[in-house]
Design an enzyme around this catalytic site. Structure first.
Site, PDB file in Angstrom:
ATOM      1  N   CYS A  27       0.815  -1.223   0.000  1.00  0.00           N
ATOM      2  CA  CYS A  27       0.000   0.000   0.000  1.00  0.00           C
ATOM      3  C   CYS A  27       0.845   1.268   0.000  1.00  0.00           C
ATOM      4  CB  CYS A  27      -0.975  -0.006   1.172  1.00  0.00           C
ATOM      5  SG  CYS A  27      -0.206  -0.330   2.768  1.00  0.00           S
ATOM      6  N   HIS A  78      -1.905   6.999   3.317  1.00  0.00           N
ATOM      7  CA  HIS A  78      -0.451   7.009   3.484  1.00  0.00           C
ATOM      8  C   HIS A  78       0.116   8.240   2.783  1.00  0.00           C
ATOM      9  CE1 HIS A  78      -0.737   3.155   5.226  1.00  0.00           C
ATOM     10  NE2 HIS A  78      -0.158   2.401   4.335  1.00  0.00           N
TER      11      HIS A  78
END
Lengths: 349, 349, 349, 349
Positions: free
Chosen positions: D148, D241
């Site tokens: 990710c 993120h």
């Protein structure tokens, strides 16, 4: 003066670590053994995954993890951080071996012969110990801490009960995540969130203060007469349980009278001037937006109960906010204070 | 169908932005003007420091910021996000000019001729408007929202009051930081912390529900008869106010009866099937650890009141937890719903 | 030994409060005056909105707030917590009056005659003071702290530069909210969020370490030769700036060599064994997931630079993580240490 | 049009739940089976401890949990949320049974015949599938997602590589707690803290982008030529993120040129106009303090890569910040997009 050897049972968990930390340099007690579960026995304590913000004390780094037995612990006093499900049996083993057990576990709190000791509140409940010894046939004994949420509010209620007679109280807690141990609360569950439920907690907090403020009559404990209603919540705070309290009294005090009583409250003679005696017992914060956990939890080295916002309540008599450090006052520090009282009272051989 | 022109007063602050967002694509209302303080007038709304998580709607980017006057706003309906200190005068200017004012400000909540409108609770309090117009001499009118903490608990109390008669209730809030506006709460004050004080809030929340659940008799509002005691706290949650509630009734219901009443509660006829009608009005969450703000605040697009943990209370009759989205249901969304009811009732020219 | 009188300039803000706290009980310095802005002058310091977690020291409660002038401060050493925009003029006033000014403000950091002093790094830059006095005509002097983000990484870079020659470095900070002062960062901006921008910060952190690790040759400061690239971010941490660092050297060390150099690094002779000397100067944490701000910021009473995760870098030579307490080491504590060095070096009359 | 039956493997964990949520109402895919571990098989999916903020979709409540076998799943497409340690074997079972497996697990990312597919970056790597089938002897196939953290930065690097040739890049991540699954990160570890370590993560992120931006030549994948250095950190963010990136190019672009290239970047023809195609592929945020996870993670329904702060870098050529939703774009949403491309390309029977 030679220090008394003590052991910490279940020393590797988060409460166990608080014991390790708070006993570092204790003037009366010397930690001689740290116990752990079978998987940890034989390791060095230095291998423990340490979760406190201060570093692991040097003395502990060099101790091995030993089994949770009286033989391995080999001390007249043990501090127990056992989970309740193991505490019933293991703590009894120690008491049976003549050891004074000071525990944070809930296993024996409902036992009518085991005091939930908070020295500034009920040092006189040590009068239960002869009954406990007789009934259990233990040469040693077990003394428990209250639940960490019961702690601060019971100190405040005791001071108020002595002066005005507490009749009933509503109590809503905002509890720190450290109260759930480690790893405890998942971060995804508490970031930007409140969890309005803590399993089994409300039942404990509605009952324990009644036992703690109860009286020992002829070796038997009688619950205090007041009634409590409790809601418990988990919030994104590391340490320090905040409690919103509304109290009804036999005799209604003014806020100023209540503040005076709280601020002047003294521990019973036998609980004063010990190393872990809270100084002061209760601090009444003068600011309108206090106590706050981040700012006030370390008052009196984390042993003091902080009260604020004492004001009229439209339904009962007074509203107030009570803060107590849940892992110091409400766990390890509380047990150490309990042991100090017992030493002074000559209950440790 | 042609949409009704509306304006947003004080559109650049955090509540104003919620109005801008929630009115994007509204089936009945078309935002034609955004007003701001003198320093902002003449700028494009696109220059606003936008604080919501969804991007600024396109329609708003292209509107200029105009003065907060009826002439500049030029719409029969205005939504006001004014701070209370400016609201008294400016909102009256609009009402005097014939405009229907739907406000989030607290300025007129204590005025006996101004309804604190929550359609699913008290749509019939629109009966106060003739009195308001007569006393004030306004061709328009002012309708307020409640305080964001009063909101959810009043919806729950109304449903319960209808069925069982509420006598008194304790209420402790855990309030989101967005309730304090932007910049509002300093991060250093709330990270790892609780603030057990919100200025003026407890007084509001102890009184407003009594007005909202009151009755209009001969054009005069009579407060509901129950009494409340309220503690308010700020916690590290972005949106969603959680309230712990203990309620005493005229007739004690079982938890199951209360759940049924809550889950079945319907808005009055005039408040149903509108664009912002909450669907459902009240959602009773079946899980023992809910509602939680992060998980449940957007129920019913943020308009639904979520209740959970309905259980016996040792002092009063029932304990429960109530959650409501403070900036949608408790602010901008609430005002929009109010305006929809007024349009349906033919109160807008 | 009689203590040297010192004053704190702008003592009521958050950095000023840290000075008040850290100077409580200082063995060499006695705070005799606390200055504040015009609006505060004449008030008691006890009225200050105190934002630190430890209570306001007693000595400070009893001091009045006086104007920020040499006459009112009346001390040979002043610690300045002024905002940069006021510092230029006010700090010069003090230096002109013969006072040694130790400042946290950025106003003079770019001045080639003003050292950015970090004693364990560049105590020898005190050699700039004769130049400063001559050029400015000041009988006193000004010495600055670095930016709080420059601080820790400069200590680490200095140790490594001495041993291996630093050529260039990438640096990405994760900075605490206390670095923005109080009220500083709005809670709505940082809860569940990262802000990848701090105004003016990257320019400072790319330049200041080069000045700090530079050399004074014939009274003139020559910047160190290496180059830095810096990204700065604000994260939801109360205290402690974390920096991810990738470094290229003239001579590539192994991670083990670098660790040894860091752990063995000593302050220059003149900066050792002072009250605020960090003990150790650098702590190299052995765990793979450290340093962490909550666990490690108080190492060495908040004065130590903590380094961890020294490991190979695929582009440069080594990666590592550096942590430093931004309001102790990177602000008030740093200035106090600077003053201690100057006292020892006989620079205070 | 009839929808294609699909199954979700390991549907009860946090990534599995995202699949369940994102496939609700998908125009092409109909979820016909949800698999779980042995202990869960036979339960209703409604009993799952649901951790997402939107409620569990109705369709899923009524499905039973079945074993993770091709027979039980009975669908030509499966989405796998298996932990890597189980994925190796179970995913191969499905491919061997002729199923197209779209997985979030890391087990096969290093396999030279398995594409790490990000359609807007490397849809042409589907050219590896014939090689995969030949070497493995599978009638079906396996296609993986990247880690990710690799996700967003690879999209940005690809756009820049096409235009200017990426030579090397530094990358520092600030990663959300949801990336660690549930319960994942303990709240005591991340409240008021940063964890500068995620096990195994840096190695993945230094390598995967090179595979993703590599070329398939004669059925063999050649890694892209650039080099990466990566630091990974966990911060107190729920989703999203953030990556700080410094990039060196073959041909140095101005920030404005890079912004134009990023904003104009289009997915290859075969990856456009699908249900999960990000719209836009890359959004370049114009504000100086963006992207921020709380404000920007849901851009393009969580599928868009958001870039901001494109500015000169003193060591390499450009600095920038990249944000990507880790559990939508970087996990379940990414796999669904991959499956859509394969359906369009006729790879599903």
């Amino acid at each position: 003066m030679e220090r008394i050897p003590v052991a910490i049972i279940a020393a590797t968990g988060s409460v166990g670590q608080r014991f390790v930390q708070l006993l570092d340099g204790h003037p009366w007690f010397e930690v001689v053994a740290l116990t752990g579960s079978d998987g940890r026995v034989g390791q060095s304590y230095a291998e423990t995954h340490w979760v406190l913000t201060d570093p692991m004390p040097e003395y502990a780094r060099n101790l091995p993890v030993v089994p949770s037995t009286p033989e391995a612990a080999n001390a007249p006093i043990v501090f127990s951080a056992l989970p309740s499900k193991y505490a019933t049996e293991i703590e009894a083993n120690f008491a049976r071996a003549g050891v004074g057990v000071f525990t944070n576990a809930g296993a024996y709190r409902r036992d009518p012969t085991v005091p939930i000791l908070v020295p500034e509140v009920n040092a006189e409940q040590l009068a239960l110990l002869p009954t406990q010894r007789k009934e259990k046939g233990w040469p040693g004994f077990i003394i428990t801490n209250p639940n960490c949420t019961s702690m601060g509010m019971t100190v405040a209620l005791k001071a108020l009960d002595d002066a005005f007679g507490v009749r009933r109280a509503f109590s809503v807690s905002l509890q720190a995540i450290s109260g759930a141990g480690y790893p405890g609360v998942a971060s995804l569950d508490i970031l930007d969130n409140v969890i309005p439920f803590i399993d089994g907690e409300e039942e404990k907090v509605e009952w324990e203060p009644r036992k703690m403020i109860g009286k020992v009559v002829d070796g038997t404990l009688q619950l205090a007469n007041f009634q409590l209603s409790v809601h418990t919540n988990r919030v994104a705070v590391s340490d320090g349980h905040t409690v919103c309290l509304s109290v009804e009294f036999d005799r209604e005090p003014s806020p100023a009278e209540a503040v005076e009583v709280l601020a002047d409250y003294q521990a019973p003679e036998s609980a004063r001037d010990l190393p872990f005696t809270p100084r002061p017992v209760i601090f009444v914060h003068p600011d309108q937006d206090r106590p706050q956990p981040r700012l006030d939890r370390m008052t009196g080295k984390g042993m003091t109960t902080v009260v604020g916002r004492v004001r009229p309540d439209p339904l009962f008599h007074l509203k107030m906010v009570v803060l107590s450090h849940n892992t110091i006052r409400g766990a390890a520090g509380g047990s150490i204070y309990n042991a100090e009282v017992c030493v002074r009272e000559g209950l440790i051989k």
